[in-house]
Design an enzyme around this catalytic site. Structure first.
Site, mmCIF file in Angstrom:
data_model
loop_
_atom_site.group_PDB
_atom_site.id
_atom_site.type_symbol
_atom_site.label_atom_id
_atom_site.label_comp_id
_atom_site.label_asym_id
_atom_site.label_seq_id
_atom_site.Cartn_x
_atom_site.Cartn_y
_atom_site.Cartn_z
ATOM 1 C CG ASP A 50 -1.870 -1.126 1.289
ATOM 2 O OD1 ASP A 50 -2.167 -1.684 0.220
ATOM 3 O OD2 ASP A 50 -2.313 -1.469 2.406
HETATM 4 N N1 URA Z 1 -1.296 -5.899 3.890
HETATM 5 C C1 URA Z 1 -1.756 -4.634 3.928
HETATM 6 O O1 URA Z 1 -2.766 -4.357 4.549
HETATM 7 N N2 URA Z 1 -1.065 -3.703 3.267
HETATM 8 C C2 URA Z 1 0.059 -3.949 2.586
HETATM 9 O O2 URA Z 1 0.654 -3.031 2.018
HETATM 10 C C3 URA Z 1 0.535 -5.261 2.568
HETATM 11 C C4 URA Z 1 -0.159 -6.223 3.218
#
Ligand code: URA
Length: 237
Positions: free
Chosen positions: A103
């Site tokens: 993310d």
């Molecule tokens: N899980 C999440 O919630 N975000 C990420 O970036 C990776 C795994």
């Protein structure tokens, strides 16, 4: 493979640029000047030089990025900076891409490569490659959470996750968790904590398969993997 492909793969120029280079007499194979682009070379046994310097053949590049917040895991985007902006120019001719998604607000280990086969194997839902994350969370991890994660938790869309390993700890900055998941659903870690009425405040990926993020690698830094590191990353057949 053809000599022009060999040189283009090595980043010496576009196919037409290397053709011109070959024609000009700048390229030699096993010490003999070659002016025809279609001459066949064996990447394993032939020695190719351009302007007198040996050109070592390589098709793939494997990069470890310590992803900072504020970058998206994509090759192109209209406005938001992408992780590709952190990749040094010298690697761009390999046309690498990020393997999987972190993310925009997640930090840590992101593999950037042009090895599509490896990317596919790492991301395949059938392979269950472990991915380790460290999260700062709103509330401490409970025994109940550990058990729930071990059994798989039901996310907001009704999906029941595969078993995940969870550990909790605490320091002066707050409550923390280390979690190992074996799949990669959208926002998975954040949604798993939401499923147990907790909240992720900060998230970092620290490991993919058996390969850990190098601790000295600064946020935003990129470096090539060593052969030993690559072996830790590649899934067993
Ligand atoms: N899980 C999440 O919630 N975000 C990420 O970036 C990776 C795994």
């Amino acid at each position: 493979m053809r000599l022009d492909r060999f040189l283009a793969d090595c980043g010496l120029g576009t196919r037409s640029e290397v053709k011109k280079m070959i024609k000009s007499g700048a390229v030699a194979v096993n010490g003999k000047t070659i002016t025809k682009a279609e001459v066949h070379v064996d990447a394993d046994s032939d020695t190719v030089t351009a302007f007198g310097t040996e050109v070592e053949y390589r098709k793939f590049v494997y990069l470890m990025l310590n992803k900072p917040q504020g970058y998206i895991s994509a090759t192109r985007d209209g406005r938001t900076p992408t992780v590709m902006e952190l990749v040094p120019e010298e690697y761009l001719h390999f046309e690498p891409f990020p393997v999987g998604r972190l993310d925009i607000d997640t930090e840590g280990f992101l593999l950037i490569t042009n090895d599509g086969d490896l990317a596919h194997r790492l991301l395949s839902p059938k392979k269950h490659i472990p991915k380790t994350y460290v999260a700062r969370i709103q509330k401490p991890v409970t025994e109940r959470d550990i058990k729930a994660f071990r059994e798989g938790v039901v996310l907001d869309d009704g999906y029941k996750t595969l078993p995940a390993e969870l550990k909790g700890f605490e320091d002066k900055n707050g409550f923390w968790a280390e979690i190992v998941i074996h799949e990669g659903k959208f926002h998975q870690v954040k949604r798993m904590f939401e499923a147990v009425s907790n909240k992720v405040l900060y998230l970092k990926r620290t490991k993919m398969n058996k390969l850990a993020l190098e601790e000295e690698l600064e946020l935003g830094e990129v470096r090539e993997l060593t052969d030993e590191e690559l072996a830790l990353l590649v899934p067993e057949k």
